[in-house]
Design a protein around this motif. Structure first.
Motif, short mmCIF file in Angstrom:
data_model
loop_
_atom_site.label_atom_id
_atom_site.label_comp_id
_atom_site.label_asym_id
_atom_site.label_seq_id
_atom_site.Cartn_x
_atom_site.Cartn_y
_atom_site.Cartn_z
N MET A 121 0.84 -1.20 0.00
CA MET A 121 0.00 0.00 0.00
C MET A 121 0.88 1.25 0.00
O MET A 121 1.89 1.31 0.69
CB MET A 121 -0.92 0.00 1.23
N ASN A 122 0.50 2.22 -0.79
CA ASN A 122 1.25 3.47 -0.88
C ASN A 122 0.77 4.40 0.24
O ASN A 122 -0.25 5.07 0.12
CB ASN A 122 1.02 4.12 -2.25
N TYR A 123 1.54 4.46 1.35
CA TYR A 123 1.10 5.23 2.51
C TYR A 123 1.20 6.73 2.27
O TYR A 123 0.44 7.50 2.84
CB TYR A 123 1.91 4.82 3.74
N ALA A 124 2.14 7.15 1.43
CA ALA A 124 2.23 8.58 1.10
C ALA A 124 0.94 9.03 0.42
O ALA A 124 0.39 10.09 0.73
CB ALA A 124 3.43 8.83 0.20
N GLN A 125 0.45 8.22 -0.51
CA GLN A 125 -0.80 8.55 -1.20
C GLN A 125 -1.98 8.49 -0.26
O GLN A 125 -2.90 9.31 -0.33
CB GLN A 125 -1.01 7.58 -2.37
N LEU A 126 -1.97 7.53 0.68
CA LEU A 126 -3.05 7.38 1.64
C LEU A 126 -3.14 8.59 2.57
O LEU A 126 -4.23 9.08 2.88
CB LEU A 126 -2.82 6.11 2.47
N LEU A 127 -2.00 9.09 3.01
CA LEU A 127 -1.96 10.18 3.98
C LEU A 127 -2.04 11.56 3.34
O LEU A 127 -2.31 12.55 4.03
CB LEU A 127 -0.67 10.09 4.81
N PHE A 128 -1.80 11.63 2.04
CA PHE A 128 -1.71 12.93 1.37
C PHE A 128 -2.95 13.80 1.57
O PHE A 128 -2.81 15.00 1.87
CB PHE A 128 -1.44 12.74 -0.13
N PRO A 129 -4.20 13.30 1.39
CA PRO A 129 -5.36 14.20 1.51
C PRO A 129 -5.43 14.92 2.85
O PRO A 129 -5.75 16.11 2.91
CB PRO A 129 -6.55 13.25 1.32
N ASP A 130 -5.14 14.19 3.95
CA ASP A 130 -5.24 14.81 5.27
C ASP A 130 -4.17 15.87 5.47
O ASP A 130 -4.44 16.99 5.94
CB ASP A 130 -5.13 13.74 6.36
N PHE A 131 -2.93 15.54 5.12
CA PHE A 131 -1.85 16.50 5.30
C PHE A 131 -1.96 17.66 4.31
O PHE A 131 -1.52 18.77 4.61
CB PHE A 131 -0.50 15.80 5.21
N PHE A 132 -2.57 17.41 3.16
CA PHE A 132 -2.80 18.50 2.21
C PHE A 132 -3.77 19.53 2.80
O PHE A 132 -3.55 20.74 2.70
CB PHE A 132 -3.36 17.94 0.90
N LEU A 133 -4.85 19.05 3.44
CA LEU A 133 -5.81 19.96 4.07
C LEU A 133 -5.16 20.73 5.23
O LEU A 133 -5.41 21.92 5.42
CB LEU A 133 -7.03 19.19 4.57
N ILE A 134 -4.32 20.05 6.00
CA ILE A 134 -3.60 20.73 7.09
C ILE A 134 -2.70 21.82 6.53
O ILE A 134 -2.66 22.95 7.05
CB ILE A 134 -2.79 19.70 7.91
N ALA A 135 -1.97 21.50 5.46
CA ALA A 135 -1.08 22.48 4.83
C ALA A 135 -1.88 23.65 4.26
O ALA A 135 -1.46 24.81 4.37
CB ALA A 135 -0.26 21.81 3.73
N CYS A 136 -3.04 23.36 3.68
CA CYS A 136 -3.89 24.44 3.15
C CYS A 136 -4.31 25.39 4.26
O CYS A 136 -4.27 26.62 4.11
CB CYS A 136 -5.13 23.85 2.48
N GLY A 137 -4.73 24.84 5.41
CA GLY A 137 -5.12 25.68 6.53
C GLY A 137 -3.97 26.54 7.02
O GLY A 137 -4.15 27.73 7.31
N TYR A 138 -2.77 25.95 7.10
CA TYR A 138 -1.60 26.70 7.55
C TYR A 138 -1.28 27.86 6.59
O TYR A 138 -1.07 29.00 7.02
CB TYR A 138 -0.40 25.76 7.65
N LEU A 139 -1.27 27.56 5.28
CA LEU A 139 -0.92 28.57 4.30
C LEU A 139 -1.98 29.68 4.21
O LEU A 139 -1.65 30.86 4.10
CB LEU A 139 -0.72 27.92 2.92
N LEU A 140 -3.25 29.29 4.28
CA LEU A 140 -4.31 30.29 4.23
C LEU A 140 -4.24 31.23 5.43
O LEU A 140 -4.44 32.44 5.30
CB LEU A 140 -5.68 29.61 4.18
N CYS A 141 -3.95 30.66 6.59
CA CYS A 141 -3.90 31.48 7.81
C CYS A 141 -2.69 32.42 7.81
O CYS A 141 -2.79 33.55 8.29
CB CYS A 141 -3.86 30.56 9.03
#
Length: 301
Positions: free
Chosen positions: A1-21
């Motif tokens: 299983m590709n864990y980077a691909q599995l975890l990407f959506p959650d960490f992408f949303l976290i990064a979006c929140g950080y950058l927007l703020c």
């Protein structure tokens, strides 16, 4: 299983929140009400729905529940033993520890639910909801008690006002009584749940703070080692000891390795503690989740 691909959506949303703020007009003044909306309304609805969605088979999940509770108790014991370790305790401020110990054993429910859905579908959601249901009251009691004791605030009052405990207890009672969500209401509740996951992860990113991490480095290293190394190892041992199925082991290991609760710094601030330092721990825990989740799901499993 590709864990980077599995975890990407959650960490992408976290990064979006950080950058927007940090880089747009959507600053902390915008995200603080969002955090309150998620914490007091949206996420309790998702938690209630996840618990009542399918009848609980306590017989089939009793081993998972036992392993989850023992894992939680082990994490709590490790966190609160830190000031009493001779070579470590003299470097730990007791008041700072009272607010920060929760980081070692609490978990990011938004990420846990999102991961369980991708790992095992509806079965994974139900199993993680069971773990959340039995662990949220335990972890909130363990988080609130030392802060209430040090701050001289009412322990029971803080507990009965906690929306996650209210939603969890209500969901468990409703499930055991045979309640099911009305068909006409389910689509709206499902959308509320989806909104809580997305907004919760983005709010976690918006709340990330690195500036306070220079304070109490020994305490930070200790609680984060418990959260991202020792608890996953404990979960691995308990999964073996209880003979959990492949799916149950996967969910328990994912549950053990997710970053700490983003609401930890909200609770610390609300109770009069150094919320900035706890926010720094939550931030670093979120980053360490990139390592601990593949470790638990790839290496240990």
């Amino acid at each position: 299983m590709n864990y980077a691909q599995l975890l990407f959506p959650d960490f992408f949303l976290i990064a979006c929140g950080y950058l927007l703020c940090r880089h747009t007009a959507l600053n902390r003044n915008i995200w603080e009400p969002v955090e309150s909306l998620v914490y007091y309304v949206l996420f309790p609805v998702l938690l209630f729905q996840s618990i009542v969605k399918s009848p609980l088979d306590l017989g089939a999940t009793s081993s998972l529940i036992s392993a989850g509770l023992l894992m939680g108790l082990g994490g709590i014991a490790m966190a609160y033993s830190l000031p009493y370790i001779p070579w470590l305790g003299r470097h730990i401020d007791r008041r700072e520890h009272a607010a920060s110990a929760q980081v070692a054993f609490r978990f990011n429910s938004f990420m846990a639910l999102a991961l369980a859905d991708r790992l095992a579908g509806s079965e994974g959601l139900q199993l993680i909801a069971v773990l959340i249901g039995v662990c949220v009251p335990l972890f909130n009691v363990a988080a609130v008690w030392p802060m209430a004791r040090h701050a001289g605030r009412g322990f029971l009052r803080e507990l009965v006002r906690n929306p996650l405990i209210i939603a969890t207890v209500a969901g468990l009672i409703a499930n055991l009584l045979g309640f099911s969500m009305p068909t006409w209401l389910e689509p709206a509740v499902t959308r509320i749940g989806a909104a809580s996951l997305a907004l919760g992860l983005m709010a976690a990113g918006a709340g990330m703070q690195f500036g306070h991490l220079s304070q109490a480095k020994t305490l930070a290293a200790a609680v984060l080692s418990i959260r991202h190394l020792f608890i996953p190892l404990l979960a691995f041992g308990l999964a073996k000891a209880f003979g959990l199925s492949y799916t149950q082991s996967t969910i328990l290991l994912a549950f053990s390795a997710v970053p700490t609760a983003s609401s930890a710094y909200v609770l610390a601030t609300r109770m009069g503690y150094n919320g900035g330092y706890v926010a720094g721990l939550v931030t670093l825990s979120t980053v360490l989740g990139v390592v601990s989740l593949p470790f638990a799901l790839g290496v240990l499993r």
